[in-house]
Scaffold this active site. Structure first.
Site, short mmCIF file in Angstrom:
data_model
loop_
_atom_site.label_atom_id
_atom_site.label_comp_id
_atom_site.label_asym_id
_atom_site.label_seq_id
_atom_site.Cartn_x
_atom_site.Cartn_y
_atom_site.Cartn_z
CB THR A 201 -0.87 -0.01 1.28
OG1 THR A 201 -1.81 -1.06 1.14
CG2 THR A 201 -1.60 1.30 1.51
N GLY A 231 -10.59 -2.38 2.97
CA GLY A 231 -9.76 -2.22 4.16
C GLY A 231 -9.81 -0.81 4.72
CB THR A 252 0.64 0.69 5.15
OG1 THR A 252 0.75 -0.60 4.53
CG2 THR A 252 1.93 1.02 5.87
N1 ASP Z 1 -4.16 -1.57 4.72
C1 ASP Z 1 -4.38 -2.21 3.45
C2 ASP Z 1 -5.69 -2.95 3.47
O1 ASP Z 1 -6.00 -3.55 4.47
C3 ASP Z 1 -3.30 -3.16 3.07
C4 ASP Z 1 -1.90 -2.72 3.39
O2 ASP Z 1 -1.66 -1.63 3.87
O3 ASP Z 1 -0.98 -3.49 3.16
O4 ASP Z 1 -6.38 -2.96 2.49
#
Ligand code: ASP
Length: 335
Positions: A201, A231, A252
């Site tokens: 992300t 998310g 993230t």
């Molecule tokens: N936070 C993001 C989600 O849950 C994924 C990530 O940050 O790696 O969609």
């Protein structure tokens, strides 16, 4: 005569103050199981180069007097266009083998915010989130409706294949194998794979020369996601938050936990209600995520230009540059 001296004095002091006003930005390219052994030197160099390019792209906007919002978008677009990160090109796959993208942005000056969830044909999701903020009366649009709005706004739509890469397709295959195996064996490590296959992300927070803060986040979400799962990235207060009175935050990590903690707003609230220093507040909130069993991190900058980049995962792709001269990119913990 005295009056003239006084005026000159006021003018000189105000312009010195303005010149000294701190500005800068911090960005991330995702947190997760990023270990030295899992990256070849060549791949590591590619990540560092792209983080540097995004950092410099955003910083150049601030340096020439541009807004924090423009800097955030400039930095994020560079990362979205790179297949290295899980946002825009190179996004992770859903269980159905497509890419569904989420993004959000917030203007700390006005508290205006825009977000999109589950779009499939928007080349740079962060720019559509900004259009939602600036050109619609809503904060969040999703799926087909968001794309209809995009068309109305003159966005060019790209085929879903534009986002798809071989690397992410392999991750989906592995996730599916893992899922099948999990159903038959309890000996497999609980959720290691989900943590491995998710990172990438992207997000950016900035403070401009006028003292305005902004934050933005963009993602493909989690590999093998189903049922229109969304998310924290497009959720204002969870993945993204900015308020000129306190700070700007982009998160993230394992989104479900970040939503439950309300991560980005939780950090700002500590500054607002208790006057907690940014570093302390950000670390405390990431501890809460960890206590629930989640992992990930944030990048944050406060109105004075202090920054925080805490994470409880093995690594987080990150970069920063401040008008004080401090600048860097880092990947692993302890760097
Ligand atoms: N936070 C993001 C989600 O849950 C994924 C990530 O940050 O790696 O969609």
């Amino acid at each position: 005569m005295n009056k003239i001296f006084a005026l000159v004095f006021v003018f000189v002091s105000v312009s010195t103050l303005a010149a000294e006003r701190p500005f800068g930005l911090v960005l991330h390219g995702g947190a997760g199981v990023i270990e030295r052994t899992s990256l070849t030197p060549a791949r590591e160099a590619e990540y560092r180069a792209k983080l540097t390019e995004a950092r410099e792209g955003g910083y150049a906007v601030l340096e020439r007097g541009g807004s924090a919002l423009d800097a955030v978008v400039a930095g994020i677009v560079i990362l979205e266009d790179s297949p290295l990160f899980n946002a825009g090109k190179g996004a992770v796959f859903t269980a159905d083998g497509t890419c569904e993208l989420d993004a959000s942005i917030m203007d700390g000056r006005t508290q205006a915010a825009g977000a999109i969830a589950g779009v499939r044909h928007i080349k740079n999701p962060i720019t559509l989130a900004r259009a939602v903020m600036e050109k619609s009366e809503h904060v969040m649009l999703s799926g087909d409706g968001a794309e209809k709005f995009a068309k109305q706004q003159g966005f060019e739509l790209v085929p879903n294949e534009y986002f798809q890469t071989e690397f992410r397709r392999k991750q989906l295959e592995q996730a599916k194998q893992r899922e099948a195996a999990k159903k038959t064996s309890s000996l497999l490590p609980a959720d290691h794979f989900e943590r491995v296959a998710r990172y990438g992300t992207v997000g950016c927070v900035a403070l401009d020369r006028s003292g305005n803060l902004a934050a933005g986040t963009s993602t493909g979400g989690m590999t093998n996601k189903k049922f229109g799962r969304v998310g924290d990235a497009p959720i204002i207060g969870a993945g993204t938050y900015a308020h000129n009175a306190t700070c700007a935050v982009s998160a993230t990590g394992w989104g479900e936990y970040f939503i439950r903690v309300g991560v980005a707003r939780d950090i700002a609230a500590q500054l607002e209600y208790r006057g907690t220093p940014l570093k302390e507040a950000a670390a405390a909130t990431i501890r809460k995520v960890g206590q629930l069993g989640g992992d990930g991190g944030v990048v944050a900058i406060d109105k004075a230009g202090n920054i925080a980049l805490p994470f409880n995962s093995a690594g987080m792709y990150r970069g920063w540059r401040l008008s004080s001269g401090s600048a860097g990119v880092a990947i692993f913990s302890g760097e």
